[in-house]
Design a protein around this motif. Structure first.
Motif, PDB file in Angstrom:
ATOM      1  N   THR A   1       0.821  -1.206   0.000  1.00  0.00           N
ATOM      2  CA  THR A   1       0.000   0.000   0.000  1.00  0.00           C
ATOM      3  C   THR A   1       0.859   1.262   0.000  1.00  0.00           C
ATOM      4  OG1 THR A   1      -1.504  -1.224   1.428  1.00  0.00           O
ATOM      5  CG2 THR A   1      -1.971   1.111   1.125  1.00  0.00           C
ATOM      6  N   ASP A   2       0.426   2.251  -0.785  1.00  0.00           N
ATOM      7  CA  ASP A   2       1.066   3.566  -0.766  1.00  0.00           C
ATOM      8  C   ASP A   2       0.601   4.294   0.489  1.00  0.00           C
ATOM      9  OD1 ASP A   2       2.109   6.079  -1.137  1.00  0.00           O
ATOM     10  OD2 ASP A   2       0.893   6.569  -2.900  1.00  0.00           O
ATOM     11  N   LEU A   3       1.471   4.420   1.467  1.00  0.00           N
ATOM     12  CA  LEU A   3       1.101   5.038   2.742  1.00  0.00           C
ATOM     13  C   LEU A   3       1.076   6.553   2.671  1.00  0.00           C
ATOM     14  CD1 LEU A   3       3.140   2.691   5.117  1.00  0.00           C
ATOM     15  CD2 LEU A   3       0.740   2.492   4.406  1.00  0.00           C
ATOM     16  N   ASN A   4       1.421   7.093   1.502  1.00  0.00           N
ATOM     17  CA  ASN A   4       1.316   8.529   1.268  1.00  0.00           C
ATOM     18  C   ASN A   4       0.202   8.839   0.274  1.00  0.00           C
ATOM     19  OD1 ASN A   4       3.401   9.833   2.916  1.00  0.00           O
ATOM     20  ND2 ASN A   4       4.829   8.589   1.713  1.00  0.00           N
ATOM     21  N   ALA A   5      -0.810   7.974   0.251  1.00  0.00           N
ATOM     22  CA  ALA A   5      -1.957   8.198  -0.626  1.00  0.00           C
ATOM     23  C   ALA A   5      -2.684   9.481  -0.229  1.00  0.00           C
ATOM     24  CB  ALA A   5      -2.907   7.009  -0.563  1.00  0.00           C
ATOM     25  N   GLU A   6      -3.524   9.961  -1.135  1.00  0.00           N
ATOM     26  CA  GLU A   6      -4.165  11.269  -0.938  1.00  0.00           C
ATOM     27  C   GLU A   6      -5.148  11.282   0.228  1.00  0.00           C
ATOM     28  OE1 GLU A   6      -6.742  14.561  -3.540  1.00  0.00           O
ATOM     29  OE2 GLU A   6      -6.109  12.662  -4.453  1.00  0.00           O
ATOM     30  N   ARG A   7      -5.880  10.173   0.420  1.00  0.00           N
ATOM     31  CA  ARG A   7      -6.914  10.152   1.448  1.00  0.00           C
ATOM     32  C   ARG A   7      -6.820   8.889   2.298  1.00  0.00           C
ATOM     33  NH1 ARG A   7     -11.615  11.733  -2.885  1.00  0.00           N
ATOM     34  NH2 ARG A   7     -11.351  13.996  -2.847  1.00  0.00           N
TER      35      ARG A   7
ATOM     36  N   GLU B   1     -20.740   4.033   2.230  1.00  0.00           N
ATOM     37  CA  GLU B   1     -20.971   5.335   1.596  1.00  0.00           C
ATOM     38  C   GLU B   1     -19.643   5.996   1.217  1.00  0.00           C
ATOM     39  OE1 GLU B   1     -25.074   6.300   4.113  1.00  0.00           O
ATOM     40  OE2 GLU B   1     -23.272   7.501   4.439  1.00  0.00           O
ATOM     41  N   SER B   2     -18.638   5.829   2.055  1.00  0.00           N
ATOM     42  CA  SER B   2     -17.310   6.381   1.754  1.00  0.00           C
ATOM     43  C   SER B   2     -16.733   5.747   0.493  1.00  0.00           C
ATOM     44  CB  SER B   2     -16.355   6.154   2.931  1.00  0.00           C
ATOM     45  OG  SER B   2     -16.800   6.827   4.084  1.00  0.00           O
ATOM     46  N   ALA B   3     -17.005   4.458   0.304  1.00  0.00           N
ATOM     47  CA  ALA B   3     -16.520   3.767  -0.893  1.00  0.00           C
ATOM     48  C   ALA B   3     -17.143   4.352  -2.155  1.00  0.00           C
ATOM     49  CB  ALA B   3     -16.834   2.272  -0.801  1.00  0.00           C
ATOM     50  N   VAL B   4     -18.384   4.814  -2.042  1.00  0.00           N
ATOM     51  CA  VAL B   4     -19.064   5.434  -3.187  1.00  0.00           C
ATOM     52  C   VAL B   4     -18.504   6.826  -3.454  1.00  0.00           C
ATOM     53  CG1 VAL B   4     -21.273   6.301  -4.050  1.00  0.00           C
ATOM     54  CG2 VAL B   4     -21.180   4.107  -2.847  1.00  0.00           C
ATOM     55  N   LEU B   5     -18.365   7.618  -2.387  1.00  0.00           N
ATOM     56  CA  LEU B   5     -17.918   9.000  -2.549  1.00  0.00           C
ATOM     57  C   LEU B   5     -16.413   9.107  -2.771  1.00  0.00           C
ATOM     58  CD1 LEU B   5     -20.017  10.801   0.223  1.00  0.00           C
ATOM     59  CD2 LEU B   5     -20.494  10.658  -2.220  1.00  0.00           C
ATOM     60  N   PHE B   6     -15.644   8.260  -2.085  1.00  0.00           N
ATOM     61  CA  PHE B   6     -14.179   8.341  -2.148  1.00  0.00           C
ATOM     62  C   PHE B   6     -13.591   6.952  -2.378  1.00  0.00           C
ATOM     63  CE2 PHE B   6     -15.803  11.014   1.419  1.00  0.00           C
ATOM     64  CZ  PHE B   6     -15.847  12.223   0.731  1.00  0.00           C
ATOM     65  N   PRO B   7     -13.796   6.366  -3.542  1.00  0.00           N
ATOM     66  CA  PRO B   7     -13.338   4.985  -3.778  1.00  0.00           C
ATOM     67  C   PRO B   7     -11.829   4.811  -3.689  1.00  0.00           C
ATOM     68  CG  PRO B   7     -14.069   6.020  -5.824  1.00  0.00           C
ATOM     69  CD  PRO B   7     -14.476   6.942  -4.720  1.00  0.00           C
ATOM     70  N   ASP B   8     -11.080   5.918  -3.803  1.00  0.00           N
ATOM     71  CA  ASP B   8      -9.626   5.833  -3.714  1.00  0.00           C
ATOM     72  C   ASP B   8      -9.119   5.981  -2.285  1.00  0.00           C
ATOM     73  OD1 ASP B   8     -10.465   8.472  -3.547  1.00  0.00           O
ATOM     74  OD2 ASP B   8      -8.675   9.281  -4.519  1.00  0.00           O
ATOM     75  N   ALA B   9     -10.016   6.224  -1.340  1.00  0.00           N
ATOM     76  CA  ALA B   9      -9.602   6.385   0.060  1.00  0.00           C
ATOM     77  C   ALA B   9      -9.161   5.049   0.641  1.00  0.00           C
ATOM     78  CB  ALA B   9     -10.739   6.982   0.885  1.00  0.00           C
TER      79      ALA B   9
ATOM     80  N   VAL C   1      -2.381   4.827  14.400  1.00  0.00           N
ATOM     81  CA  VAL C   1      -3.668   4.813  13.694  1.00  0.00           C
ATOM     82  C   VAL C   1      -4.157   6.247  13.476  1.00  0.00           C
ATOM     83  CG1 VAL C   1      -6.090   4.110  13.843  1.00  0.00           C
ATOM     84  CG2 VAL C   1      -4.295   2.542  14.606  1.00  0.00           C
ATOM     85  N   ALA C   2      -4.015   7.084  14.499  1.00  0.00           N
ATOM     86  CA  ALA C   2      -4.428   8.480  14.393  1.00  0.00           C
ATOM     87  C   ALA C   2      -3.482   9.278  13.500  1.00  0.00           C
ATOM     88  CB  ALA C   2      -4.488   9.122  15.773  1.00  0.00           C
ATOM     89  N   GLY C   3      -2.184   9.013  13.620  1.00  0.00           N
ATOM     90  CA  GLY C   3      -1.202   9.809  12.897  1.00  0.00           C
ATOM     91  C   GLY C   3      -1.125   9.547  11.409  1.00  0.00           C
ATOM     92  N   LEU C   4      -1.560   8.374  10.974  1.00  0.00           N
ATOM     93  CA  LEU C   4      -1.481   8.021   9.552  1.00  0.00           C
ATOM     94  C   LEU C   4      -2.506   8.758   8.694  1.00  0.00           C
ATOM     95  CD1 LEU C   4      -1.011   4.149   9.706  1.00  0.00           C
ATOM     96  CD2 LEU C   4       0.555   5.745   8.584  1.00  0.00           C
ATOM     97  N   ALA C   5      -3.621   9.180   9.304  1.00  0.00           N
ATOM     98  CA  ALA C   5      -4.781   9.627   8.524  1.00  0.00           C
ATOM     99  C   ALA C   5      -5.091  11.104   8.712  1.00  0.00           C
ATOM    100  CB  ALA C   5      -5.998   8.794   8.916  1.00  0.00           C
ATOM    101  N   GLN C   6      -5.733  11.669   7.696  1.00  0.00           N
ATOM    102  CA  GLN C   6      -6.223  13.039   7.816  1.00  0.00           C
ATOM    103  C   GLN C   6      -7.461  13.107   8.692  1.00  0.00           C
ATOM    104  OE1 GLN C   6      -5.767  11.429   4.833  1.00  0.00           O
ATOM    105  NE2 GLN C   6      -4.780  12.769   3.335  1.00  0.00           N
ATOM    106  N   LEU C   7      -8.198  11.997   8.757  1.00  0.00           N
ATOM    107  CA  LEU C   7      -9.481  11.975   9.448  1.00  0.00           C
ATOM    108  C   LEU C   7      -9.599  10.702  10.281  1.00  0.00           C
ATOM    109  CD1 LEU C   7     -12.512  12.801   9.858  1.00  0.00           C
ATOM    110  CD2 LEU C   7     -12.987  11.627   7.694  1.00  0.00           C
ATOM    111  N   THR C   8     -10.055  10.849  11.521  1.00  0.00           N
ATOM    112  CA  THR C   8     -10.317   9.691  12.380  1.00  0.00           C
ATOM    113  C   THR C   8     -11.788   9.659  12.757  1.00  0.00           C
ATOM    114  OG1 THR C   8      -8.080   9.622  13.313  1.00  0.00           O
ATOM    115  CG2 THR C   8      -9.830   8.626  14.613  1.00  0.00           C
ATOM    116  N   LEU C   9     -12.439   8.531  12.500  1.00  0.00           N
ATOM    117  CA  LEU C   9     -13.855   8.348  12.822  1.00  0.00           C
ATOM    118  C   LEU C   9     -13.965   7.453  14.060  1.00  0.00           C
ATOM    119  CD1 LEU C   9     -15.345   7.564   9.284  1.00  0.00           C
ATOM    120  CD2 LEU C   9     -14.969   9.785  10.347  1.00  0.00           C
TER     121      LEU C   9
END
Length: 371
Positions: A109-115, A139-147, A224-232
């Motif tokens: 996996t590209d760990l520097n992906a956009e989302r 729903e995220s898969a529909v809106l952001f399939p590259d995430a 887990v928190a540091g890798l992502a722009q958003l945490t749910l």
């Protein structure tokens, strides 16, 4: 030993050295010294490079011995080892206050992906939490399939997040609290294999032979928190691992969103508190991510193929259009689902297309009406 191996040996030795910080390791790694120099130089000489307290020679030689063993494991099992200053090291993770010196990766996996979106929650997830977790990821898969969906491969919320991401065609990454020579819980081994097979990865800051225990799970949560722009945060009691992940994300100035629950429900108390204290935005569906993050859904991104100015509506679109037209006020997704019984993921995808085509209008609060 070739130069690449020599460089990796030094990087691994730095990560094994007692008292070594990421900042010190980066300075030493960029200084041009070899692993042999690192094990023989005096503490005073090394302190001149990184201005820190460096372990004595014996400790550094022990670290180098462990590095040699780990190098054998890495080569044998095709594990990637990302050093703090490597270009492949996750950019977002490097920005946190306490990044790991080395991050081990099994997978491509590209760990520097956009989302990247981290999804976490209690192991004792309720039926409500499970349903909402699946809904939000779908729903995220529909809106952001590259995430990419990031979680911790634990029971409950983590497992549901990973499984739903896979079934929705998304790449998913698991961060574990032990070495990559094992997997905990063992019941998720098949899931981990499938994740890697379908483009995902298993990550750890721990070398082989490291066993899981409670403190390491808390340490894992910051990654887990540091890798992502958003945490749910899907569900959590007031005290729990998910809350530590949420607090880490908040302290790293990352976006945090939490699923609200009924007052008095133990597994929603943590989420409700995060929202009440304004540490997290409320999330009820992936459309809220668009508003919170400003991400453009895939369906609204520019495409090479020009759409028809007067598109023909599909049967699905006609059903949605009819339901909206039958009402005198804009409808929420839940209301539309109640009228049409169209699965929410399909409903959101169709509404996004219809909005782009000018057939429907989106109102504040994610309500819709015919244009």
């Amino acid at each position: 030993m070739d130069s690449d191996k020599d460089a990796l040996r030094l990087k691994l030795a730095l990560s094994f050295t007692p008292g070594m910080t990421a900042a010190m390791a980066e300075l030493i790694g960029e200084s041009g010294i070899s692993w042999k120099q690192f094990t023989t130089m005096s503490s005073a000489e090394l302190s001149g490079i990184c201005q820190g307290n460096i372990a004595d020679k014996v400790k550094r030689q022990e670290a180098d011995f462990r590095a040699c063993k780990e190098l054998e494991f890495i080569e044998r099992h095709h594990v990637k080892a990302h050093f703090i200053s490597d270009e492949s090291y996750p950019f977002l993770l490097r920005q946190i206050s306490d990044p790991p010196i080395v991050l081990y990766q099994l997978g491509d996996t590209d760990l520097n992906a956009e989302r990247l979106i981290s999804v976490v929650g209690t192991r004792r997830i309720t039926p409500y939490g499970a349903k909402q977790c699946q809904k939000i990821v779908e729903e995220s898969a529909v809106l952001f399939p590259d995430a990419i969906i990031v979680s911790g491969l634990a029971y409950g919320t983590d497992t549901i997040a990973h499984q739903t991401a896979l079934s929705s065609g998304m790449i998913t990454v698991g961060v574990v609290a032990h070495g990559l020579d094992t997997l905990y819980p063992a019941q998720n081994r098949d899931l981990a294999r499938r994740m890697i097979k379908e483009g995902g990865s298993i990550l750890s800051e721990y070398p082989s032979g490291t066993t899981p225990f409670q403190r390491r799970f808390l340490e894992r949560n910051r990654i887990v928190a540091g890798l992502a722009q958003l945490t749910l945060i899907i569900e959590s009691p007031i005290r729990g691992g998910a809350m530590s992940t949420a607090n880490s994300a908040f302290n790293y100035s990352r976006e945090v969103m939490a699923l609200p629950g009924r007052v008095g429900d133990e597994m929603s108390e943590g989420c409700n508190m995060l929202i009440r204290r304004e540490k997290a935005h409320l999330i009820s569906g992936a459309a809220d991510i668009v508003e919170s993050m400003g991400w453009t859904p895939k369906a609204l991104q520019p495409e090479a193929v020009q759409r028809d100015l007067f598109p023909e509506m599909s049967d699905l679109g006609k059903k949605i259009h009819g339901a909206l037209k039958s009402q005198n006020e804009p409808l929420s997704l839940d209301a539309l689902y109640g009228l049409t019984r169209i699965p929410v993921a399909q409903l959101m995808s169709a509404l996004t297309d219809m909005e782009f085509d000018g057939i429907v209008i989106r109102h504040p609060g994610n309500r819709f009406s015919v244009s």
